[in-house]
Scaffold this motif. Structure first.
Motif, PDB file in Angstrom:
ATOM      1  N   THR B  96      27.967  11.638 -19.572  1.00 38.74           N
ATOM      2  CA  THR B  96      26.688  11.142 -19.021  1.00 38.74           C
ATOM      3  C   THR B  96      26.696  11.349 -17.324  1.00 38.74           C
ATOM      4  N   ALA B  97      27.853  11.128 -16.922  1.00 39.26           N
ATOM      5  CA  ALA B  97      28.084  11.297 -15.375  1.00 39.26           C
ATOM      6  C   ALA B  97      27.757  12.964 -15.218  1.00 39.26           C
ATOM      7  N   SER B 236      23.057   8.398 -28.045  1.00 39.86           N
ATOM      8  CA  SER B 236      21.656   8.893 -28.626  1.00 39.86           C
ATOM      9  C   SER B 236      21.265   8.966 -27.353  1.00 39.86           C
ATOM     10  N   GLU B 237      21.301   8.149 -26.230  1.00 38.22           N
ATOM     11  CA  GLU B 237      20.631   8.165 -24.952  1.00 38.22           C
ATOM     12  C   GLU B 237      21.139   9.484 -24.068  1.00 38.22           C
ATOM     13  N   LEU B 238      22.553   9.739 -24.226  1.00 39.83           N
ATOM     14  CA  LEU B 238      22.963  10.935 -23.600  1.00 39.83           C
ATOM     15  C   LEU B 238      22.468  12.333 -24.070  1.00 39.83           C
ATOM     16  N   ILE B 295      17.015   8.230 -13.980  1.00 41.50           N
ATOM     17  CA  ILE B 295      16.940   6.810 -13.306  1.00 41.50           C
ATOM     18  C   ILE B 295      16.534   6.004 -14.539  1.00 41.50           C
ATOM     19  N   ALA B 296      15.738   6.162 -15.439  1.00 36.33           N
ATOM     20  CA  ALA B 296      15.212   5.107 -16.078  1.00 36.33           C
ATOM     21  C   ALA B 296      16.305   4.651 -16.857  1.00 36.33           C
ATOM     22  N   PHE B 297      17.252   5.661 -17.391  1.00 37.86           N
ATOM     23  CA  PHE B 297      18.328   5.263 -18.232  1.00 37.86           C
ATOM     24  C   PHE B 297      19.625   4.493 -17.456  1.00 37.86           C
ATOM     25  N   LEU B 298      19.929   5.162 -16.556  1.00 38.89           N
ATOM     26  CA  LEU B 298      21.043   4.920 -15.788  1.00 38.89           C
ATOM     27  C   LEU B 298      20.836   4.118 -14.499  1.00 38.89           C
TER      28      LEU B 298
END
Lengths: 255, 375
Positions: B96-97, B236-238, B295-298
């Motif tokens: 993710t990073a 799944s978000e990733l 931005i929305a997810f993290l």
């Protein structure tokens, strides 16, 4: 005729800037567009490669109307050297290679590199090729700009005041390059100019614009004291030096 | 042909010059891979690097075998003792990073060219302020954020999806307003930048307004949300973030010549056949989209989009053919390094990565600024 401009008119917010512009140009000829500030010289130049869309008229390059072509197709026929070019951290070679943009699909080919190399040799830019353009002088940058337009392999070269902001030596050098390139290859050049004497020395044809239309056009013979008075509003004499006409502007009082 | 090619050769020196840029990028890829393995191996439990690689490789093969009708050789001798730590916690967080770093950096590099402004970044257009407002709105007005502490000090927002969706919608709203303004006023960089600054201020004011009326729990939830954290995304978000980032990166790389042309000035670009307005508009839309989704997810992760492209410019120049992949790598490396440091610094407490990106990046960037360009 390599270039035939017919009945071009351009308006900006319902104000007529150019009207009924008509002229043509042969292969290997240099044309200078002359006239006072704000008369529409640059506008005419931009209309010719459809950066600005003329209201009416046609611009035929080798009998094909460029106004009916897509911007990328025009860029393969017409090279444009604007008055100002922004710089960045790019080598001269890369900046010139950019001129291959209209021909590149995904990546550059060996042929693209060879064309850039040959133009660099042609303009004697070899020593600059890996220098960064943000460290270059005005004259060097102008040569890079012209080289970029040349690697487009154009039929017509458009130059917007190619000598503005250059010193005397660079003015002569740049115009010499333009003339030599035009004579040596199958291209023609159209440039806007302020300096009548430089224009006289390096061009074959002239257009004087006044009030958005062509006031006079033709060879050196159209550059007369009368034309200059009518177009620029100042008196001038035209003398000859070694067979070359030289324009000497006079102050109003002397007339 | 107009230009005689008789004396054209492949220029040796130029090829060497380009070769150096290619090796820089290859070096970046290697650095990122090494950092990835290091990042997974360190933490509350140390895992030897060799076992990290084995677990990832064999795990990947097992998953491919399960998904596709193929029969890849499975490493029978590999122990499964690290599976949960690596596959459920550390690998998704590290990836993710990396993906967020790539997405923010590539959006930044495109914005800087499109807006012809060195301060261009996804944030210039007010997108992060809009996302933060969306989060605040969902927590305070929609009541998505009655937080409670569970365990040691983990803070949980009751309904993270509403926060994410609200943040995303408001980011898109900001983009839409700027698109509408560009439709009316034309896509000049000045108009876009100024509209972005105005929108950013507007959303900041909106957030402050909401915060003023919030109770302390809601306030904490809002502030907590704005700390961008790579640990927030699950697989799944990733996957969703990755898909958008890949599409955006491919699009921007496809336009690398157009960005080089726009850097030379709008008129030069038009003379080269580039549809400047269209490239500007679509590029802005895609950069906004990729930023909004990250931005929305993290949460808000600043600095990467602005500074990574400039770091790479100082090292290999402004040519987008190399600047785009270089910036992606710099973004991935910077965010992964920050995330790793954030996990280790106050262990067992884990800091959100957003706090550290500027700490890690600013000194490097200031050093590069002082040093000037390298010849």
């Amino acid at each position: 005729m390599i270039l035939e401009v017919g009945g071009v008119a351009f308006s900006y917010r319902s104000k007529n800037v150019l009207d009924d512009i008509e002229f043509d140009l042969k292969r290997n000829e240099v044309l200078s567009i002359l006239g006072p500030n704000g008369v529409g010289k640059t506008t005419l130049l931009k209309c010719m490669n459809a950066i600005l869309k003329p209201r009416e008229g046609s611009i035929l390059v080798e009998d094909e109307d460029v106004l009916k072509l897509d911007q990328m197709e025009i860029a393969r026929k017409i090279g444009y050297v604007p008055q100002r070019c922004e710089t960045g951290r790019l080598t001269a070679f890369d900046a010139i290679l950019l001129g291959r943009r209209p021909h590149i699909r995904w990546n550059i080919s060996e042929r693209d590199l060879k064309i850039v190399d040959s133009v660099i040799k042609r303009l004697e830019l070899g020593s600059l090729s890996l220098r960064y353009i943000d460290e270059m002088s005005g004259g060097e940058l102008q040569k890079v700009s012209i080289a970029r337009a040349l690697v487009q392999e154009p039929r017509i070269l458009l130059l917007d005041e190619p000598t503005s902001s250059l010193d005397l030596k660079n003015q002569i050098e740049i115009l010499g390059i333009i003339r030599d390139v035009v004579r040596g290859h199958e291209v023609s050049a159209v440039m806007t100019m302020h300096d009548l004497n430089l224009a006289l020395r390096y061009s074959d044809k002239f257009i004087f614009l006044r009030d958005g239309t062509i006031f006079a056009t033709g060879g050196r013979e159209v550059v007369t004291p009368e034309t200059i008075r009518d177009v620029y509003g100042i008196p001038a004499v035209v003398e000859r030096y070694n067979g070359f006409p030289i324009v000497i502007p006079l102050e109003e009082d002397n007339s | 042909m107009a230009i005689h090619l008789v004396d054209g050769e492949i220029p040796e020196e130029y090829m060497q010059y380009v070769g150096r840029k290619v090796s820089f990028i290859a070096g970046g890829v290697a650095l990122l891979l090494i950092l990835l393995i290091y990042s997974i191996s360190v933490g509350a439990v140390q895992i030897p690097a060799g076992e990290v690689v084995q677990t990832i490789v064999s795990g990947t093969m097992e998953r491919i075998n399960a998904l596709l009708p193929v029969d890849l050789p499975v490493w029978e001798s590999v122990s499964h003792k690290w599976d949960i730590i690596i596959w459920n916690i550390r690998l998704p967080q590290a990836l993710t990073a990396i993906v967020a770093g790539i997405g923010l950096a590539v959006a930044g590099v495109a914005m800087q060219s499109i807006l012809r402004n060195p301060l261009g970044s996804p944030f210039t257009l007010g997108i992060s302020n809009a996302a933060a407002f969306g989060a605040a709105f969902s927590v305070i007005v929609l009541g998505a954020g009655t937080m409670h502490s569970s365990g040691a000090d983990a803070i949980i927002i009751d309904n993270p999806y509403i926060v994410t969706i609200a943040a995303f919608i408001f980011s898109l709203l900001a983009t839409g307003v700027i698109l509408a303004i560009s439709r009316i006023r034309g896509t000049s960089p000045e108009v876009m930048v100024l509209a972005g600054v105005a929108l950013g201020s507007l959303f900041t004011a909106g957030t402050m307004f909401l915060q003023y009326f919030a109770d302390d729990v809601q306030l904490a939830a809002v502030v907590f949300w704005t700390f961008g954290d790579a640990g927030r995304a699950d697989w799944s978000e990733l996957l969703l973030i990755t898909a958008i980032t890949v599409i955006a990166t491919v699009y921007f790389f496809f336009n690398r010549w157009n960005y080089n042309a726009i850097d030379a000035g709008d008129e030069t670009a038009k003379g080269l056949g580039v549809k400047v307005e269209q490239v500007r508009l679509v590029g802005m839309l895609i950069a906004s989209l990729v930023t909004a989704i990250i931005i929305a997810f993290l949460g808000v992760i600043g600095f990467v989009g602005l500074v990574c492209p400039h770091m790479v410019r100082r090292l290999i120049g402004d040519d987008h053919r190399y600047l785009i992949p270089g910036s992606c790598l710099a973004g991935g490396v910077l965010l992964l390094a920050s995330d790793t440091a954030a996990r280790l610094m106050l262990a067992p407490h884990i800091l959100p990565v957003a706090i550290l990106t500027a700490f890690m990046g600013a000194p490097v960037f200031i050093y590069l600024l002082l040093r000037g360009y390298r010849r």
